[in-house]
Design an enzyme around this catalytic site. Structure first.
Site, PDB file in Angstrom:
ATOM      1  N   THR A  46       0.856  -1.207  -0.039  1.00  0.00           N
ATOM      2  CA  THR A  46      -0.031  -0.010   0.030  1.00  0.00           C
ATOM      3  C   THR A  46       0.887   1.129   0.026  1.00  0.00           C
ATOM      4  O   THR A  46       0.654   2.135  -0.730  1.00  0.00           O
ATOM      5  CB  THR A  46      -0.781   0.107   1.131  1.00  0.00           C
ATOM      6  OG1 THR A  46      -1.714  -1.195   1.177  1.00  0.00           O
ATOM      7  CG2 THR A  46      -1.752   1.036   1.199  1.00  0.00           C
ATOM      8  N   THR A  47       1.873   1.256   0.865  1.00  0.00           N
ATOM      9  CA  THR A  47       2.815   2.602   0.759  1.00  0.00           C
ATOM     10  C   THR A  47       3.517   2.726  -0.301  1.00  0.00           C
ATOM     11  O   THR A  47       3.973   3.890  -0.749  1.00  0.00           O
ATOM     12  CB  THR A  47       3.930   2.143   2.162  1.00  0.00           C
ATOM     13  OG1 THR A  47       3.089   1.988   3.327  1.00  0.00           O
ATOM     14  CG2 THR A  47       4.763   3.421   2.229  1.00  0.00           C
ATOM     15  N   TYR A 109     -13.125  -4.401  -0.375  1.00  0.00           N
ATOM     16  CA  TYR A 109     -14.329  -3.902  -1.153  1.00  0.00           C
ATOM     17  C   TYR A 109     -15.399  -4.811  -1.047  1.00  0.00           C
ATOM     18  O   TYR A 109     -16.813  -4.464  -0.828  1.00  0.00           O
ATOM     19  CB  TYR A 109     -14.029  -3.240  -2.713  1.00  0.00           C
ATOM     20  CG  TYR A 109     -15.315  -2.609  -3.042  1.00  0.00           C
ATOM     21  CD1 TYR A 109     -15.769  -1.307  -2.757  1.00  0.00           C
ATOM     22  CD2 TYR A 109     -16.110  -3.143  -4.237  1.00  0.00           C
ATOM     23  CE1 TYR A 109     -16.823  -0.392  -3.148  1.00  0.00           C
ATOM     24  CE2 TYR A 109     -17.246  -2.613  -4.574  1.00  0.00           C
ATOM     25  CZ  TYR A 109     -17.445  -1.256  -4.200  1.00  0.00           C
ATOM     26  OH  TYR A 109     -18.661  -0.739  -4.661  1.00  0.00           O
ATOM     27  N   TYR A 135      -2.173 -10.427   4.878  1.00  0.00           N
ATOM     28  CA  TYR A 135      -2.209  -9.145   5.279  1.00  0.00           C
ATOM     29  C   TYR A 135      -3.514  -8.781   5.533  1.00  0.00           C
ATOM     30  O   TYR A 135      -4.555  -8.707   4.658  1.00  0.00           O
ATOM     31  CB  TYR A 135      -1.574  -8.250   3.941  1.00  0.00           C
ATOM     32  CG  TYR A 135      -1.397  -6.672   4.193  1.00  0.00           C
ATOM     33  CD1 TYR A 135      -1.677  -6.391   5.659  1.00  0.00           C
ATOM     34  CD2 TYR A 135      -1.318  -5.828   3.368  1.00  0.00           C
ATOM     35  CE1 TYR A 135      -1.474  -4.791   5.934  1.00  0.00           C
ATOM     36  CE2 TYR A 135      -1.253  -4.342   3.638  1.00  0.00           C
ATOM     37  CZ  TYR A 135      -1.354  -3.886   5.040  1.00  0.00           C
ATOM     38  OH  TYR A 135      -1.090  -2.345   5.271  1.00  0.00           O
ATOM     39  N   ARG A 140      -8.838  -0.564   5.366  1.00  0.00           N
ATOM     40  CA  ARG A 140      -8.691  -0.308   4.023  1.00  0.00           C
ATOM     41  C   ARG A 140      -9.540  -1.346   3.508  1.00  0.00           C
ATOM     42  O   ARG A 140     -10.217  -0.994   2.310  1.00  0.00           O
ATOM     43  CB  ARG A 140      -7.265  -0.448   3.723  1.00  0.00           C
ATOM     44  CG  ARG A 140      -6.259   0.623   3.969  1.00  0.00           C
ATOM     45  CD  ARG A 140      -5.007   0.630   3.182  1.00  0.00           C
ATOM     46  NE  ARG A 140      -4.138   1.579   3.393  1.00  0.00           N
ATOM     47  CZ  ARG A 140      -4.098   2.902   2.921  1.00  0.00           C
ATOM     48  NH1 ARG A 140      -4.739   2.978   1.898  1.00  0.00           N
ATOM     49  NH2 ARG A 140      -3.219   3.675   3.204  1.00  0.00           N
ATOM     50  N   LYS A 164       0.852  -9.864   8.208  1.00  0.00           N
ATOM     51  CA  LYS A 164       0.873  -8.649   8.749  1.00  0.00           C
ATOM     52  C   LYS A 164      -0.250  -8.406   9.113  1.00  0.00           C
ATOM     53  O   LYS A 164      -1.242  -8.166   8.240  1.00  0.00           O
ATOM     54  CB  LYS A 164       1.471  -7.884   7.429  1.00  0.00           C
ATOM     55  CG  LYS A 164       1.699  -6.363   7.642  1.00  0.00           C
ATOM     56  CD  LYS A 164       1.982  -5.509   6.446  1.00  0.00           C
ATOM     57  CE  LYS A 164       1.974  -4.080   6.835  1.00  0.00           C
ATOM     58  NZ  LYS A 164       2.323  -3.178   5.692  1.00  0.00           N
ATOM     59  N   ILE A 206       6.342  -4.679   9.518  1.00  0.00           N
ATOM     60  CA  ILE A 206       6.598  -3.906   8.288  1.00  0.00           C
ATOM     61  C   ILE A 206       6.194  -2.581   8.344  1.00  0.00           C
ATOM     62  O   ILE A 206       4.967  -2.170   8.653  1.00  0.00           O
ATOM     63  CB  ILE A 206       5.896  -4.915   7.078  1.00  0.00           C
ATOM     64  CG1 ILE A 206       6.100  -6.318   7.143  1.00  0.00           C
ATOM     65  CG2 ILE A 206       5.978  -4.320   6.009  1.00  0.00           C
ATOM     66  CD1 ILE A 206       5.438  -7.293   6.170  1.00  0.00           C
TER      67      ILE A 206
END
Length: 292
Positions: A46-47, A109, A135, A140, A164, A206
């Site tokens: 994402t980052t 989503y 993850y 999100r 994560k 992370i």
């Protein structure tokens, strides 16, 4: 130390002013964090603003990252989404040379059931040649992967080696630590809770802020893993304000502002994200000065 114990860095993707990928900036960043002592790198999570990158850009970034890293530390590739079969195809087509594992976010989503999440990862597990990290980031994805689902996957598939977890739920962390296989890794997905998560038995983090302050953050994590919380706690507390500021206007705007401040790369992000405001950038500068 296990190859994925300690500090992993969720690398940002540097951009030029016109929005194109800044490969010299990416080289600077990789050298900065590896020389700063982190244990492994995560490319295009994402980052890394993976959602705004085209398929050919991703391939070039993954290849370039492996080339610059040159096997100095383990590499993990972020490959996720909400179309199970499309993700499996992307993983099969991934040029994995130089990479040790895949990090794949729980489907967003669509809000699948726990059984749907389980079968999603079952399918990915059966179609990847690499180890796989789950993850969980409910903020999100709009759905939480439960401790029960996490541990079920951990026990059923040997190539699912860790998670994560950015749920923020210590009740969930406790359950995972109690019920997981001994060699399954619980990894912090939130910088501010890394110290208490390691105290529970997590393998590390992370990290986002370690893009900018790899030495300070990874030293703190190693102290925690060694059980030296007496020295880790002051370091943890000293980083709280910088961490808060880095997320104040969304990720990775804040940490990119810090990276511009120290001369690694620009603060450019791709829409719909915006660069940090002038006020926030000034506050981040001040917090960096406080960290030395």
């Amino acid at each position: 130390m296990n190859r994925f114990h300690g500090t992993g860095v969720a690398l940002v993707t540097p951009f030029n002013a016109d929005g194109s990928v800044d490969y010299p900036g990416l080289r600077n960043l990789i050298d900065h964090v590896v020389d700063g002592g982190v244990e492994y790198l995560v490319s295009l999570g994402t980052t890394g603003e993976a959602a705004t990158l085209k398929k050919d850009e991703k391939k070039k970034i993954w290849s370039f990252t492996a080339e610059v890293n040159n096997n100095r530390v383990p590499l993990v590739a972020g490959i996720g989404g909400n179309d199970t079969h499309a993700i499996a195809n992307e993983i099969r087509e991934f040029e994995s040379s130089g990479y040790s594992a895949i990090l794949s976010v729980s489907p967003y989503y669509s809000k699948p059931t726990q059984e749907g999440i389980y079968r999603h990862y079952q399918h990915l597990s059966e179609h990847t040649p690499l180890d796989l990290f789950l993850y969980n980031v409910p903020g999100r994805t709009s759905s939480n992967m439960s401790a029960e689902t996490t541990c079920r996957l951990a026990h059923d598939f040997k190539n699912i080696i860790g998670i994560k977890d950015a749920s923020g739920s210590f009740d969930q962390f406790n359950q995972i630590m109690r019920d997981k296989p001994a060699d399954f890794l619980l990894i912090s997905g939130d910088d501010p809770v890394t110290l208490p998560m390691i105290a529970l038995g997590a393998a590390g983090v992370i990290s986002v802020i370690a893009n900018a302050v790899p030495r300070q953050f990874s030293d703190m994590v190693r102290a925690c893993l060694a059980g030296d919380f007496k020295s880790a706690q002051p370091a943890h507390l000293s980083q709280i304000e910088f961490t808060r500021l880095c997320f104040a206007e969304g990720n990775p705007a804040g940490v990119k502002s810090a990276l511009q401040r120290i001369g690694i790369c620009s603060d450019t992000v791709r829409l719909p994200l915006l660069s940090a405001s002038a006020g926030l950038a000034a506050a981040i500068d001040s917090a960096l000065n406080d960290l030395g």
